[in-house]
Motif scaffolding. Structure first.
Motif, short mmCIF file in Angstrom:
data_model
loop_
_atom_site.label_atom_id
_atom_site.label_comp_id
_atom_site.label_asym_id
_atom_site.label_seq_id
_atom_site.Cartn_x
_atom_site.Cartn_y
_atom_site.Cartn_z
N TRP A 70 -9.07 2.17 2.90
CA TRP A 70 -7.79 1.72 3.73
C TRP A 70 -7.82 2.50 5.37
O TRP A 70 -7.76 0.83 6.03
N ASN A 71 -7.83 2.99 5.29
CA ASN A 71 -7.37 3.49 7.32
C ASN A 71 -8.54 2.60 7.70
O ASN A 71 -7.78 2.56 9.10
N GLU A 72 -9.47 3.19 7.51
CA GLU A 72 -10.45 2.37 8.53
C GLU A 72 -10.40 0.61 8.70
O GLU A 72 -10.24 0.42 10.09
N LEU B 140 -7.04 -0.12 10.38
CA LEU B 140 -6.97 0.37 12.32
C LEU B 140 -7.88 -0.87 12.48
O LEU B 140 -7.46 -1.01 13.35
N VAL C 115 -8.41 6.06 0.13
CA VAL C 115 -7.18 6.02 1.81
C VAL C 115 -8.54 5.67 2.47
O VAL C 115 -8.05 5.06 3.47
N ARG C 116 -9.11 6.75 2.23
CA ARG C 116 -10.49 6.46 4.47
C ARG C 116 -10.44 4.84 4.21
O ARG C 116 -10.61 4.43 5.53
N TRP D 104 0.90 -1.12 0.23
CA TRP D 104 0.25 0.21 0.16
C TRP D 104 0.83 1.52 -0.01
O TRP D 104 0.75 2.50 -0.79
N ALA E 143 -8.56 11.84 12.28
CA ALA E 143 -8.54 10.99 10.18
C ALA E 143 -10.05 9.72 10.49
O ALA E 143 -9.32 9.47 9.73
N TYR E 144 -10.86 10.04 11.26
CA TYR E 144 -11.65 8.30 11.25
C TYR E 144 -12.87 9.34 11.88
O TYR E 144 -13.06 10.40 12.80
N LEU F 153 -0.43 3.95 9.66
CA LEU F 153 -1.61 3.66 9.59
C LEU F 153 -1.27 5.57 11.04
O LEU F 153 -1.04 5.62 11.89
N PRO F 154 -2.66 6.05 10.57
CA PRO F 154 -2.88 7.71 11.38
C PRO F 154 -2.89 7.24 12.71
O PRO F 154 -4.02 6.68 12.87
#
Length: 235
Positions: free
Chosen positions: A171-173, A176, A168-169, A137, A201-202, A195-196
């Motif tokens: 993936w991040n969720e 996490l 992106v959002r 990623w 960011a969430y 990982l933010p």
């Protein structure tokens, strides 16, 4: 793999001014990456032959070099090469050299499609594939340097604009949730660097998971997770 990467930090914050390199993962049973290399050569028709005395490490570099040359020539990639390239990227355990498979797929098939497939690996793959998807990623933010490279057939008609924020959002969720729920060490090691760890960011319903992820990394017996989380919460 191993060692440290140089990293500037502010003085007096108690955090060492280096970043630990991502530890090498445990070798999976069999050699899926070797099979992936064979498929890349076969499907893309790369002009590379493995001679006698060539070990696995050298063979991987020969295939990557041939793939880079194919990208420069901008000949159409067959549609079936999409999954072949992404599987190679996911099973390449070197977080530096896996970029060549990701970059070829990005240029041939588009950022949105590549990211969507990696999210699929993260959500439904084996732990080896989840860890590999996280390593791959990182390279999906690369610029598209071969604008005339396309996949042959309908899959090569990329008319949508390139959106650097696509996926992106999502993936991040997903990352996490995976970091918190999946206790596999390689999965957590590979997810954490990208990982933010800012609640902002969430969405609000995931803020508790951010706190839980930080607590997991800080209390984990693995030195790499302990080290990375302090840099990331401070940054």
């Amino acid at each position: 793999m191993g060692g440290y990467e140089a990293q500037e930090t502010s003085e007096g914050d108690g955090v060492p001014d280096f970043l630990m390199a991502l530890p090498a993962p445990e070798a999976p049973d069999g050699d899926p990456f070797e099979r992936c290399l064979v498929d890349v050569v076969r499907v893309l028709g790369l002009d590379v032959v493995r001679g006698s005395g060539i070990d696995d490490y050298e063979w991987g570099h020969f295939v990557r070099a041939a793939l880079r040359e194919a990208c420069k020539q901008e000949a159409p990639f067959p549609e079936q090469s999409f999954e072949v390239l992404l599987r190679a990227a996911v099973h390449d355990t070197d977080p530096s050299f896996n970029r060549w498979f990701v970059e070829a797929a990005l240029n041939g098939f588009g950022r949105g499609r590549v990211r969507s497939r990696l999210i699929g690996y993260l959500r439904t793959g084996t732990d080896v594939e989840r860890a590999g998807a996280a390593r791959a990623w990182y390279w999906t933010a690369l610029p598209l340097d071969h604008p005339h490279l396309r996949a042959a057939g309908p899959g090569g008609d990329r008319t949508e604009p390139d959106d650097g924020a696509v996926g992106v959002r999502e993936w991040n969720e997903a990352a996490l949730r995976e970091f918190v729920d999946n206790e596999d060490l390689d999965v957590r090691r590979c997810i954490l660097p990208g990982l933010p760890l800012r609640p902002s960011a969430y969405p609000a319903q995931l803020h508790r998971l951010v706190e839980e992820a930080v607590a997991i990394a800080r209390s984990h017996p693995d030195p790499y997770l302990q080290h990375r989380v302090e840099h990331q919460v401070r940054g």
